[in-house]
Design a protein around this motif. Structure first.
Motif, short mmCIF file in Angstrom:
data_model
loop_
_atom_site.label_atom_id
_atom_site.label_comp_id
_atom_site.label_asym_id
_atom_site.label_seq_id
_atom_site.Cartn_x
_atom_site.Cartn_y
_atom_site.Cartn_z
N UNK A 370 -0.99 22.82 21.60
CA UNK A 370 0.30 23.02 22.27
C UNK A 370 0.99 21.68 22.51
N UNK A 371 0.23 20.70 22.92
CA UNK A 371 0.81 19.39 23.22
C UNK A 371 1.37 18.73 21.96
N UNK A 372 0.65 18.88 20.83
CA UNK A 372 1.09 18.26 19.58
C UNK A 372 1.98 19.17 18.74
N UNK A 411 -4.20 32.42 18.07
CA UNK A 411 -2.74 32.59 18.06
C UNK A 411 -2.25 33.16 19.39
N UNK A 412 -3.03 34.11 19.92
CA UNK A 412 -2.64 34.74 21.18
C UNK A 412 -2.70 33.80 22.36
N UNK A 413 -3.81 33.02 22.48
CA UNK A 413 -3.91 32.12 23.63
C UNK A 413 -2.96 30.93 23.47
N UNK A 418 2.08 28.50 25.43
CA UNK A 418 3.49 28.12 25.26
C UNK A 418 4.36 28.76 26.32
N UNK A 419 4.14 30.04 26.54
CA UNK A 419 5.01 30.79 27.45
C UNK A 419 4.78 30.41 28.89
#
Length: 425
Positions: A370-372, A411-413, A418-419
């Protein structure tokens, strides 16, 4: 649904387990394999691993890499090897067909560890019986290590045949556990680390991972010519015409030889050694050496051709696959124990400490993704290229999650990350 074989019949169309005609009752197609000639089925490579403490005098052999040194009554070429091998040094004698890889990268010199791997070439395997070869390997190991302990073996089984070549759609019709199919046609070197690949304009195919069971199918004539070993292999094929006693001229030098090769990593051999049982006693075979495992190589050959399934159509084996699975035996001067053994792999489960590590890793992995701002699909393929992927895959498989499920889980986590917290927080 279990894959079935097509009906095997003789020239009079009578059902027989040795027929070379295969009949497909759905399409009414008859496949004639009468012209397929089995040249040899042999052990192509042996790798015997050892644990122990390196003798102090051994390290002196590598003070001047690239020199010829005396070791165990023979002359050897000493040198360094790449880190990819897992070892730091080597002693090689191509005339003997032996390479000793010494000093594991991940273990300290002064500690007992997996400090030796001995690799054996085809001509050395062909020269000695498994028992004699094992004695020689153990002899070399005793000169490298103290507190010597065999640490399992790895083997490659190779079938050479004429009168058949892979169909153009081989990759599409090969069903196996390999997760990727990559076309790298035209490259000049074999890339044995890929999970599924073709190269050399359809001259070679590869399925499976280097750390598990691999299937290679390639033009052995072209490969032998490229490394200047064609004379050697032609001698083997001519000498082993006894595989087909009805045809003394089994080998045709005007026709290319194709090889079907199964490669078993030492970790897979260990799974078989722990999980396979003697049908008479019920005891696990518990082997740790090439010589002890040699009577079981027929079982590995059959197992591999059921793991990698070449299909004629959904649910049915291609006739050549039935033929080489049922009619071929590994050529060794030992009695096969295939009919006296139930072959199973005992999988090492990822529970407790290691399982917890997997869960913690995946959480941190997703945070970094997520960070990258890395997408799930790209991240998943990178994860599968990592050396620790088998542990992660097996951990989630034990929880009932296949690879597709694991991808959706990541993909789900990642989406939830993100959300709830944003992409770069």
């Amino acid at each position: 649904m279990a894959v079935k074989d097509l009906l095997r019949v003789d020239r009079e169309f009578k059902k027989t387990p040795t027929g070379r005609l295969f009949f497909d009752s759905m399409t009414a197609r008859i496949t004639d394999l009468s012209n397929v000639r089995i040249l040899a089925c042999s052990v192509d490579t042996v790798r015997q691993l050892y644990r122990g403490l390196i003798r102090p005098e051994i390290m002196c052999l590598f003070e001047k890499p690239g020199t010829i040194v005396d070791f165990a009554g023979q002359r050897w070429h000493s040198g360094r090897v790449s880190k990819d091998s897992g070892y730091q040094y080597k002693l090689q004698n191509a005339d003997l067909g032996i390479i000793l890889l010494v000093k594991n990268f991940n273990a300290k010199l002064e500690n007992i560890g997996p400090h030796l791997k001995i690799e054996v070439s085809p001509h050395a395997i062909d020269t000695f019986s498994p028992e004699r070869l094992q004695e020689r390997l153990d002899y070399y190991a005793s000169h490298v290590l103290t507190n010597v302990e065999r640490n399992q073996c790895a083997v490659h089984l190779a079938l050479d045949l004429q009168g058949w070549q892979p169909p153009a759609d081989l990759v599409a019709r090969m069903h196996c556990r390999a997760r990727a199919a990559r076309d790298i046609s035209g490259i000049k070197e074999i890339q044995w680390t890929l999970e599924s690949a073709t190269y050399g304009k359809g001259q070679s195919y590869l399925f499976g991972s280097a750390g598990g069971v691999q299937l290679g199918i390639y033009n052995k004539t072209e490969q032998a010519r490229a490394i200047d070993k064609l004379d050697y292999w032609e001698g083997i094929w001519k000498r082993r015409d006894s595989f087909d006693e009805t045809d003394p001229d089994n080998y045709n030098p005007e026709q290319d030889v194709w090889r079907v090769e199964l490669r078993y990593h030492h970790s897979i051999i260990q799974q078989f050694a722990s999980g396979s049982v003697d049908l008479h006693t019920g005891a696990a075979i518990e082997t740790n050496s090439y010589a002890a495992f040699a009577p079981h190589l027929d079982g590995l050959w059959r197992y591999g051709l059921r793991q990698f399934k070449l299909l004629a159509r959904p649910g049915y084996f291609e006739p050549i696959w039935t033929l080489i699975r049922d009619d071929v035996r590994v050529d060794l001067p030992v009695d096969s124990l295939v009919d006296e053994t139930e072959y199973k792999r005992q999988y090492k489960t990822s529970r407790g400490f290691s399982g917890k590590n997997v869960e913690l890793f995946l959480g941190n992995f997703v945070s970094l993704l997520a960070r990258e701002r890395v997408g799930a699909r790209k991240a998943f393929y990178r994860l599968k290229d990592w050396e620790c992927w088998p542990v992660i895959r097996d951990h989630y498989a034990a929880k009932g999650m296949d690879e597709d499920g694991l991808y959706k889980h990541i993909k789900g986590i990642l989406e939830e990350r993100h959300i709830r917290w944003g992409r770069a927080v």
